[in-house]
Design an enzyme around this catalytic site. Sequence first.
Site, PDB file in Angstrom:
ATOM      1  CD  GLU A  81       6.311   4.796  -8.730  1.00  0.00           C
ATOM      2  OE1 GLU A  81       7.155   5.674  -8.976  1.00  0.00           O
ATOM      3  OE2 GLU A  81       5.329   4.574  -9.474  1.00  0.00           O
ATOM      4  CB  VAL A  82       3.607   3.249  -0.942  1.00  0.00           C
ATOM      5  CG1 VAL A  82       2.500   3.590   0.050  1.00  0.00           C
ATOM      6  CG2 VAL A  82       3.944   1.759  -0.894  1.00  0.00           C
TER       7      VAL A  82
END
Lengths: 319, 319
Positions: free
Chosen positions: B155-156
């Site tokens: 998850e960025v």
Amino acid sequence: MSQSKREIKTIAVIGTGVIGASWTALFLARGLKVLVTDPAPNAETNLNTYLEAQWPTMGQTGLSEGASLSNYTFVSSLDGYFNQIDFIQENGPERVEFKRTLFAHLDEKLPSDVIIASSSSGIPSSQYASACQKHPERVLVGHPFNPPHLIPLVEVVPHPGTDRETVVPRAIEFYKSIGKKPALIEKETPGFVVNRLQAAVLMEAYSLVSRGVISAADLDTAMTSSLGLRWALNGPFLLNALAGGGSFQHFIEHLGPALKSWHDDMQKHTFKMSEQDIQDLSKSVEPMFQQADLETIQRERDDALSRIIDMKDRSSSLH
Amino acid sequence: MSQSKREIKTIAVIGTGVIGASWTALFLARGLKVLVTDPAPNAETNLNTYLEAQWPTMGQTGLSEGASLSNYTFVSSLDGYFNQIDFIQENGPERVEFKRTLFAHLDEKLPSDVIIASSSSGIPSSQYASACQKHPERVLVGHPFNPPHLIPLVEVVPHPGTDRETVVPRAIEFYKSIGKKPALIEKETPGFVVNRLQAAVLMEAYSLVSRGVISAADLDTAMTSSLGLRWALNGPFLLNALAGGGSFQHFIEHLGPALKSWHDDMQKHTFKMSEQDIQDLSKSVEPMFQQADLETIQRERDDALSRIIDMKDRSSSLH
């Protein structure tokens, strides 16, 4: 119900839509005989076409002894065949009155030790078992997931009057014998279990995309690259125990408060499902699929599904 | 930040707990050089033991050109190495003050085009980027899932001041280049996305088992035999579109009301997470794992995970 040891050799499949046709393919592949009925025009032709197309796939997943595509008979009515039937899998329309009439008739005609299972997820069987005058205790739901010939789960859902001593174990045993994974739902609950778990994810997914937290495409990536992979192999409780060093209690005591805080935040932002919400969300999601080759996706998916299921069947600990 | 074309060759990994050690194994397998630091006693020995044990597994999933177990250097501090570092992956303790001090120091010392990513899921980066005096715009979260060397998702999560033009795309590009599946979370949300989706399932699972609707063992079976298999291969939105004959809108217009009704019912029965709830639930779940061989389960799971990921990588449509 008598303590029947009736061997289940012939299944009657009522209704040959997507679910009924897929059940028929599975029963045939497991070496059973099938009586099929459906009043829709072209039902027999459509079923035949479907089975011919599906049979090579069934062959890949392995045919049981005696399995044959010619082991089914399409009949205009089950009347006259009631003595040949060992188990009913009903896949008729999702209308209570239709099912009440149908089940009352089946109950009147069938030997008392024939289980009558409905594929319905929408209508709990208490609503039509109550129309059965003779043996409502042999009625229950056996809810499969699409497509039933690939996805192993069957939710076995008795109504409050279903015989727990004989009927429920026999249904579970039968589904296991054809390679399904039955899960017993002890109480009739809206959506049973899996549709509720799915709805929990979908409602939050709709909320997140509607709120601009993530795109629908990235949400799909997130699921298929993390939770989906895990949940294909280990269930939520086992994963909790693994994360807790072998103890579920250790996990929930430490992580429970965080889970609850996220859940509280989700409840503040519940997707309302208004007409406008649906329009807005659809507008942002629909472009994802405009270039998609859905046929290839489904074919590659079904192929991968078969291989994963086979891999799990051959492991000692995955199920 | 300047429009850097800095090639990412050397990663600094801060913190060598489970997550940091797993990141180190992955970076090495992808042919990168790694500087590692952790002040804990025995950290260097423990990391070395872990990497030696993990390396054969990394070999099975394929090593990149130049990959070598000897490409890491354990250092007591990053001071003196700042000119060699192209990317930071931070895995320190989940304490805001600790991270604020650490990130302020890193920001002061590192060239402006070095991205500083935190693995943290608990503390959004806005809470420590604000301590950076020089280039808070190169700070973001890159949240992996355990174990990072197997589970592809990252998850960025940028904070409101993260540079969207350069930093976010470079971080995404970097994670892709080492075989990860990055998903962009556009807004800092409690739990980000995946922990929320997981919490949605867990909270309902706890409720169902507590209410006696299903046993924990059967809930696990239900998940691994239906939704999990599907979600490993296709995300929720794609599955909706497939169920809607290619149209998400068609799906949600027809099934939305049912989803909402199940969700409404779930909200009536939310698991409260009280001390007593936790005790009662644990009592019913814990026996499931008393005979379980968790080591075998994990080994077979990791092996199956690798094979599923490899299968997906080789398909044209699954991702």
